[in-house]
Design an enzyme around this catalytic site. Structure first.
Site, PDB file in Angstrom:
ATOM      1  N   SER A 225       0.863  -1.187   0.000  1.00 40.26           N
ATOM      2  CA  SER A 225       0.000   0.000   0.000  1.00 40.26           C
ATOM      3  C   SER A 225       0.894   1.229   0.000  1.00 40.26           C
ATOM      4  CB  SER A 225      -0.870   0.017   1.258  1.00 40.26           C
ATOM      5  OG  SER A 225      -1.674   1.187   1.302  1.00 40.26           O
TER       6      SER A 225
ATOM      7  N   TYR B  65      -2.093  -0.772  10.506  1.00 44.27           N
ATOM      8  CA  TYR B  65      -2.154  -1.172   9.088  1.00 44.27           C
ATOM      9  C   TYR B  65      -0.907  -0.676   8.342  1.00 44.27           C
ATOM     10  CZ  TYR B  65      -3.730  -1.227   4.224  1.00 44.27           C
ATOM     11  OH  TYR B  65      -3.810  -1.433   2.864  1.00 44.27           O
TER      12      TYR B  65
HETATM   13  P1  NAP Z   1     -11.309  -6.324   0.246  1.00 45.51           P
HETATM   14  O1  NAP Z   1     -12.169  -5.765  -0.799  1.00 45.51           O
HETATM   15  O2  NAP Z   1     -11.759  -6.314   1.662  1.00 45.51           O
HETATM   16  O3  NAP Z   1     -10.896  -7.823  -0.167  1.00 45.51           O
HETATM   17  C1  NAP Z   1     -10.019  -8.537   0.659  1.00 45.51           C
HETATM   18  C2  NAP Z   1      -9.826  -9.927   0.096  1.00 45.51           C
HETATM   19  O4  NAP Z   1      -8.940 -10.631   0.985  1.00 45.51           O
HETATM   20  C3  NAP Z   1     -11.120 -10.725   0.074  1.00 45.51           C
HETATM   21  O5  NAP Z   1     -11.036 -11.672  -0.949  1.00 45.51           O
HETATM   22  C4  NAP Z   1     -11.105 -11.416   1.443  1.00 45.51           C
HETATM   23  O6  NAP Z   1     -11.933 -12.559   1.432  1.00 45.51           O
HETATM   24  C5  NAP Z   1      -9.624 -11.758   1.543  1.00 45.51           C
HETATM   25  N1  NAP Z   1      -9.147 -11.954   2.913  1.00 45.51           N
HETATM   26  C6  NAP Z   1      -9.264 -11.136   3.981  1.00 45.51           C
HETATM   27  N2  NAP Z   1      -8.691 -11.698   5.057  1.00 45.51           N
HETATM   28  C7  NAP Z   1      -8.207 -12.901   4.651  1.00 45.51           C
HETATM   29  C8  NAP Z   1      -7.527 -13.959   5.298  1.00 45.51           C
HETATM   30  N3  NAP Z   1      -7.231 -13.910   6.607  1.00 45.51           N
HETATM   31  N4  NAP Z   1      -7.179 -15.042   4.573  1.00 45.51           N
HETATM   32  C9  NAP Z   1      -7.481 -15.119   3.256  1.00 45.51           C
HETATM   33  N5  NAP Z   1      -8.138 -14.160   2.592  1.00 45.51           N
HETATM   34  C10 NAP Z   1      -8.493 -13.065   3.290  1.00 45.51           C
HETATM   35  O7  NAP Z   1      -9.889  -5.578   0.280  1.00 45.51           O
HETATM   36  P2  NAP Z   1      -9.089  -4.836  -0.886  1.00 45.51           P
HETATM   37  O8  NAP Z   1      -9.383  -3.407  -0.788  1.00 45.51           O
HETATM   38  O9  NAP Z   1      -9.271  -5.540  -2.173  1.00 45.51           O
HETATM   39  O10 NAP Z   1      -7.597  -5.071  -0.346  1.00 45.51           O
HETATM   40  C11 NAP Z   1      -6.789  -6.116  -0.875  1.00 45.51           C
HETATM   41  C12 NAP Z   1      -5.333  -5.790  -0.595  1.00 45.51           C
HETATM   42  O11 NAP Z   1      -5.019  -4.529  -1.148  1.00 45.51           O
HETATM   43  C13 NAP Z   1      -5.004  -5.700   0.892  1.00 45.51           C
HETATM   44  O12 NAP Z   1      -3.735  -6.271   1.124  1.00 45.51           O
HETATM   45  C14 NAP Z   1      -4.964  -4.215   1.160  1.00 45.51           C
HETATM   46  O13 NAP Z   1      -4.094  -3.885   2.211  1.00 45.51           O
HETATM   47  C15 NAP Z   1      -4.436  -3.705  -0.173  1.00 45.51           C
HETATM   48  N6  NAP Z   1      -4.766  -2.300  -0.458  1.00 45.51           N
HETATM   49  C16 NAP Z   1      -6.036  -1.915  -0.732  1.00 45.51           C
HETATM   50  C17 NAP Z   1      -6.287  -0.579  -1.056  1.00 45.51           C
HETATM   51  C18 NAP Z   1      -7.648  -0.069  -1.460  1.00 45.51           C
HETATM   52  O14 NAP Z   1      -7.769   1.115  -1.748  1.00 45.51           O
HETATM   53  N7  NAP Z   1      -8.659  -0.886  -1.533  1.00 45.51           N
HETATM   54  C19 NAP Z   1      -5.235   0.342  -1.056  1.00 45.51           C
HETATM   55  C20 NAP Z   1      -3.962  -0.094  -0.739  1.00 45.51           C
HETATM   56  C21 NAP Z   1      -3.726  -1.426  -0.463  1.00 45.51           C
HETATM   57  P3  NAP Z   1     -12.579 -13.141   2.817  1.00 45.51           P
HETATM   58  O15 NAP Z   1     -13.059 -11.964   3.608  1.00 45.51           O
HETATM   59  O16 NAP Z   1     -13.644 -14.068   2.360  1.00 45.51           O
HETATM   60  O17 NAP Z   1     -11.454 -13.864   3.491  1.00 45.51           O
END
Ligand code: NAP
Length: 252
Positions: A138, A152
């Site tokens: 991130s 985080y």
């Molecule tokens: P999201 O929409 O909440 O999706 C998270 C995904 O990870 C889901 O498939 C969830 O499925 C899975 N997950 C969560 N906990 C898990 C666990 N313990 N074991 C296996 N799977 C797990 O989140 P996102 O925004 O796409 O974020 C994904 C990644 O991008 C993260 O690493 C986050 O830090 C990073 N990120 C996101 C943003 C943003 O703007 N969205 C920005 C910077 C970085 P289940 O809940 O079914 O397990």
């Protein structure tokens, strides 16, 4: 022109929604065979059907689940060429309210989960001869800060500390380890933070829009190509210019 990804075996942790699903979609459209994971079985099965991917219920904070993920990839994909260590959580809590449970959960999923997923996939990635590890970090932590996300941000910076030494350890095996640093990407996880947060973020981004999950998928795909074989221990920021302004006035 890049060498085709057709037939490559790709594992995406947290591929059932959000950024992980976008990464999985980009790889699947490139002809790769994809295994996605997540904890919610129904959501995972739905996403897998939509993507034409395989799904395994697996929690990255469980070493045993990660080992099962590697076994399943061997069975269903015949190996692993690319691991996208993407699963992550971001429950907000300012320092005064941050409980030990929240801190532990975030570090378990985001940091230990990255270690466990990588460790479990190493034998298959070595056997591939062109193994690729792409971590979803991130901008928050490695570059920027935001109130409510000390834990985080620390977890996302930890991933970069991990990858720089992992890249050295694995270089001789031809495995590269790189990270994509997303800015604010339109996902289910981000939507849960509310409309006001989204408006604030959009105003701070020079491109005046949130990113898409595919924007992250294309950066991950680049790291996975044969042409990126000599790039390791590096990061790509994908944020519409969000980290650039010196002050709000710079965005206009
Ligand atoms: P999201 O929409 O909440 O999706 C998270 C995904 O990870 C889901 O498939 C969830 O499925 C899975 N997950 C969560 N906990 C898990 C666990 N313990 N074991 C296996 N799977 C797990 O989140 P996102 O925004 O796409 O974020 C994904 C990644 O991008 C993260 O690493 C986050 O830090 C990073 N990120 C996101 C943003 C943003 O703007 N969205 C920005 C910077 C970085 P289940 O809940 O079914 O397990």
């Amino acid at each position: 022109m890049f060498t085709s990804m057709a037939g490559r075996a790709v594992v995406v942790t947290g591929g059932s929604r959000g950024i992980g699903k976008g990464i999985a979609a980009v790889f699947a459209r490139s002809g790769a065979r994809v295994l996605i994971t997540g904890r919610d079985e129904a959501q995972g099965a739905l996403a897998a059907a939509e993507l034409g991917a395989e799904f395994l219920r697996a929690d990255v904070s469980s070493k045993r689940d990660c080992e099962q993920m590697a076994v399943t990839a061997a069975e269903r994909l015949g190996g692993i060429d690319v691991l996208c260590a993407n699963a992550g959580i971001f429950p907000g809590a300012v320092l005064d309210e941050l409980t030990e449970d929240i801190l532990t959960e975030v570090l378990d999923v985001n940091v230990k989960g990255t270690f466990f997923a990588v460790q479990a996939c190493l034998p298959a990635l070595r056997a591939s001869g062109r193994g690729r590890i792409v971590v979803t970090s991130s901008i928050t932590g490695p570059i920027t800060g935001f109130p409510g996300w000390t834990h985080y941000g620390a977890s996302k910076a930890a991933q970069l500390g991990f990858l720089r030494t992992a890249a050295i350890e694995l270089a001789a095996s031809g495995i590269t380890v790189n990270a994509v640093l997303p800015g604010n990407i339109r996902t289910e996880g981000l939507a849960s933070m509310g409309a006001e947060y989204e408006q604030q973020m959009t105003a701070a981004i020079p491109m005046r829009k949130l990113g898409t999950v595919e924007d992250i998928g294309y950066a991950a795909l680049f790291f996975a190509t044969d042409e990126a074989a000599y790039i390791t221990g590096q990061t790509i920021v994908v944020d519409g210019g969000q980290v650039l302004p010196e002050s709000p006035e710079a965005v206009g």
